[in-house]
Design an enzyme around this catalytic site. Structure first.
Site, PDB file in Angstrom:
ATOM      1  N   ASP A  57       0.843  -1.048   0.054  1.00 15.35           N
ATOM      2  CA  ASP A  57      -0.011  -0.036   0.133  1.00 15.35           C
ATOM      3  C   ASP A  57       1.075   1.356  -0.178  1.00 15.35           C
ATOM      4  O   ASP A  57       0.368   2.340   0.643  1.00 15.35           O
ATOM      5  CB  ASP A  57      -0.724  -0.019   1.307  1.00 15.35           C
ATOM      6  CG  ASP A  57      -1.749  -1.232   1.424  1.00 15.35           C
ATOM      7  OD1 ASP A  57      -2.393  -1.638   0.319  1.00 15.35           O
ATOM      8  OD2 ASP A  57      -1.799  -1.764   2.543  1.00 15.35           O
ATOM      9  N   GLU A  58       1.991   1.254  -0.636  1.00 15.92           N
ATOM     10  CA  GLU A  58       2.868   2.377  -0.566  1.00 15.92           C
ATOM     11  C   GLU A  58       2.531   3.357  -1.704  1.00 15.92           C
ATOM     12  O   GLU A  58       3.385   4.528  -1.413  1.00 15.92           O
ATOM     13  CB  GLU A  58       4.524   1.905  -0.489  1.00 15.92           C
ATOM     14  CG  GLU A  58       4.946   0.956   0.321  1.00 15.92           C
ATOM     15  CD  GLU A  58       4.682  -0.370  -0.068  1.00 15.92           C
ATOM     16  OE1 GLU A  58       5.252  -1.310   0.819  1.00 15.92           O
ATOM     17  OE2 GLU A  58       4.158  -0.791  -1.142  1.00 15.92           O
ATOM     18  N   HIS A  74      -3.663  -1.283  -7.002  1.00 17.76           N
ATOM     19  CA  HIS A  74      -3.003  -0.340  -7.478  1.00 17.76           C
ATOM     20  C   HIS A  74      -3.840   0.982  -7.814  1.00 17.76           C
ATOM     21  O   HIS A  74      -4.454   0.866  -8.954  1.00 17.76           O
ATOM     22  CB  HIS A  74      -1.783  -0.984  -8.457  1.00 17.76           C
ATOM     23  CG  HIS A  74      -0.899  -1.652  -7.930  1.00 17.76           C
ATOM     24  ND1 HIS A  74       0.163  -2.260  -8.522  1.00 17.76           N
ATOM     25  CD2 HIS A  74      -0.775  -2.185  -6.615  1.00 17.76           C
ATOM     26  CE1 HIS A  74       0.867  -3.145  -7.908  1.00 17.76           C
ATOM     27  NE2 HIS A  74       0.334  -2.989  -6.551  1.00 17.76           N
ATOM     28  N   ARG A 126       2.822 -29.149  -7.571  1.00 23.11           N
ATOM     29  CA  ARG A 126       2.697 -29.683  -8.780  1.00 23.11           C
ATOM     30  C   ARG A 126       1.491 -30.243  -9.340  1.00 23.11           C
ATOM     31  O   ARG A 126       1.312 -31.084 -10.076  1.00 23.11           O
ATOM     32  CB  ARG A 126       3.833 -30.340  -9.099  1.00 23.11           C
ATOM     33  CG  ARG A 126       5.266 -29.833  -9.012  1.00 23.11           C
ATOM     34  CD  ARG A 126       6.533 -30.783  -9.204  1.00 23.11           C
ATOM     35  NE  ARG A 126       6.441 -31.568  -7.756  1.00 23.11           N
ATOM     36  CZ  ARG A 126       7.263 -32.323  -7.450  1.00 23.11           C
ATOM     37  NH1 ARG A 126       8.583 -32.385  -8.186  1.00 23.11           N
ATOM     38  NH2 ARG A 126       7.465 -33.037  -6.258  1.00 23.11           N
ATOM     39  N   THR A 158      -9.602  -4.661  -0.083  1.00 22.62           N
ATOM     40  CA  THR A 158     -10.462  -5.058   0.990  1.00 22.62           C
ATOM     41  C   THR A 158     -11.279  -4.029   1.587  1.00 22.62           C
ATOM     42  O   THR A 158     -12.338  -4.493   2.178  1.00 22.62           O
ATOM     43  CB  THR A 158      -9.565  -5.678   1.782  1.00 22.62           C
ATOM     44  OG1 THR A 158      -8.960  -4.871   2.387  1.00 22.62           O
ATOM     45  CG2 THR A 158      -8.808  -6.883   1.412  1.00 22.62           C
ATOM     46  N   ARG A 163      -6.338   0.542   7.536  1.00 23.12           N
ATOM     47  CA  ARG A 163      -4.894   0.127   7.781  1.00 23.12           C
ATOM     48  C   ARG A 163      -4.519   0.402   8.980  1.00 23.12           C
ATOM     49  O   ARG A 163      -4.886   1.557   9.696  1.00 23.12           O
ATOM     50  CB  ARG A 163      -4.089   0.744   6.565  1.00 23.12           C
ATOM     51  CG  ARG A 163      -4.396   0.192   5.231  1.00 23.12           C
ATOM     52  CD  ARG A 163      -3.452   1.045   4.285  1.00 23.12           C
ATOM     53  NE  ARG A 163      -3.849   0.400   2.817  1.00 23.12           N
ATOM     54  CZ  ARG A 163      -4.270   1.422   1.745  1.00 23.12           C
ATOM     55  NH1 ARG A 163      -4.071   2.752   1.993  1.00 23.12           N
ATOM     56  NH2 ARG A 163      -4.662   0.841   0.609  1.00 23.12           N
ATOM     57  N   SER A 165       6.443  12.271  -3.959  1.00 23.68           N
ATOM     58  CA  SER A 165       5.188  12.433  -4.198  1.00 23.68           C
ATOM     59  C   SER A 165       4.516  13.291  -3.129  1.00 23.68           C
ATOM     60  O   SER A 165       4.465  12.838  -1.981  1.00 23.68           O
ATOM     61  CB  SER A 165       4.412  11.081  -4.363  1.00 23.68           C
ATOM     62  OG  SER A 165       2.934  10.944  -4.543  1.00 23.68           O
TER      63      SER A 165
END
Length: 432
Positions: free
Chosen positions: A14-15, A42, A144, A302, A306, A415
């Protein structure tokens, strides 16, 4: 000569990776997902319009970019079709610009059923998965027995394999977890309804990347989740089921490690975490609540709130060493506007009294750990949307400088807002 750049989360996810990937994709020919599934959202905001991508690489919003999904990604046909539909309804040509490895494991309804059944059985000891079947799909890969995208080319054999594996899952679901069985015919019909669409996009991702590298094309690898959630290097067992570190590029896309030119680690100006697991700098007071409110800290997939805390330079050092991080991109700097004091965790006081400068590996070794803080003066000025580093308040610049000093890694990008234009590129990873 082209550059190959990895963009990954250096914390617990969540960066803000999606925005940065989108920002940098005007420089590249290919954007590649190499691990995870549709369990990480994203979020991109372009000209005020919000887009949440969970599976398709963020480069899809740039017309000149080809997007690749590597073999390390677990692919849900349902999620893929839904996301493609959302994008195509906005006029974005997905089918001609998205290529998928035939070795991608498929996420099918029984994976989702098993994921939810297990979390329910764990009760308050649940790991906090997204319930999207990611873990069980990776289990099938390692055992497998899993079905892969390439299996869709032979529908008769696919149907036979599906029956065998569904018998295996339904026995556990019904007899151990007391859950409902997954219907075979319904599952088969759902997959076959979209199989031809998916197989039309199948390509040899590793070879495409090798040819692109030799031609001098710029390539960007888009990580999902964050370093501290890596299945091997994260806070086990409170981790995801894939390799979120830079090493995942080689195993999840078939790209040689010596060909990676730059690793950009995305960090928030503070820390957040979703779900259970250790979080040394977590705040339970009004400051933590204010960070969560200002940062709108709710999961893109979801919707879960956080957990929030101060910047943890100790945990970041593990991310630096496991990823060979070249530079940082710091996001959500503006969220810290208005705080009188800002803290950086520079060490851990262990239960035995020793001071640790590097984070423990296993979750159990974090128990009783106390953060050692360095306190810096905050700033009252508004930094939102600033695009010139010289216009940042002096205390903001001091905070950035101190993080560089403590971690030993330069901050290449800043940012100050969610839109792609609200960004300062101090050192372009593709120009290094």
């Amino acid at each position: 000569m082209g550059k190959s750049v990895v963009v990954l989360g250096a914390q617990w996810g969540d960066e803000g990776k999606g925005k940065i990937v989108d920002l940098l994709t005007d420089r590249v020919k290919y954007v590649v997902r190499y691990q995870g599934g549709h369990n990480a959202g994203h979020t991109l905001i372009i000209n005020g319009e919000k887009t949440v991508l969970r599976l398709i690489p963020s480069g899809i919003l740039r017309e000149n970019v080809t997007c690749l999904i590597g073999n390390g990604v677990v692919l849900s046909p349902t999620a893929l079709m839904q996301e493609m539909g959302e994008l195509e309804s906005r006029g974005i040509n997905v089918r001609e610009r998205l290529l998928i490895s035939e070795a991608c494991p498929l996420i099918l309804p029984y994976h989702v059923a098993m994921d939810k059944a297990r979390e329910s059985a764990l009760g308050n000891k649940a790991i906090g998965t997204t319930g999207r079947g990611i873990g069980p799909a990776y289990e099938d890969k390692v055992a497998r027995r899993g079905l892969r995208v390439g299996d869709l080319f032979d529908k008769e054999l696919f149907a036979e394999k599906l029956k065998n594996i569904l018998d295996y899952y339904n026995f556990q679901l019904v007899h151990y977890y007391k859950a409902e069985a997954v219907d075979y015919q319904k599952t088969l019909d759902e997959v076959f309804a979209v199989a031809d669409i998916i197989t039309a996009m199948v390509a040899d991702v590793s070879t495409i990347l090798d040819i692109a590298r030799k031609k001098g094309d710029n390539i960007l690898f888009e990580g999902a989740q964050g370093t501290m959630l890596d299945i091997d290097q994260g806070t086990y067992p409170y981790v995801t089921s894939s390799n979120t570190t830079a090493g995942g590029v080689s195993t999840g896309a078939g790209f040689g490690p010596r060909h990676i030119d730059y690793v950009l680690g995305i960090i928030k100006a503070y820390c957040t975490r979703v779900g259970g697991g250790p979080f040394t700098t977590e705040l339970f007071d009004d400051v933590g609540a204010e960070i969560a409110r200002k940062g709108n800290e709710f999961g893109a997939v979801t919707g879960r709130p956080r957990r929030c805390g101060w910047f943890d330079a100790v945990a970041i050092k593990r991310a630096i060493q496991t990823n060979s991080i070249s530079g940082f991109c710091m996001t959500k700097l503006d969220v810290l506007d208005g705080f009188h004091e800002i803290k950086i965790c520079v060490g851990y006081k262990m239960p035995n009294g020793e001071i640790a400068e590097y984070a423990p590996l296993a979750a159990k070794d974090w128990e009783g750990v106390e953060p050692i803080y360095e306190t810096l003066p905050g700033w009252q000025e508004n930094t939102f949307g600033i695009t010139d580093v010289n216009q940042l308040p002096e205390n903001t610049r001091n905070y950035i400088k101190r993080i560089e000093e403590v971690t030993g890694v330069p901050i290449a990008i800043l940012s100050t807002g969610p839109d792609r234009v609200e960004t300062m590129i101090l050192n372009d990873p593709f120009a290094v």
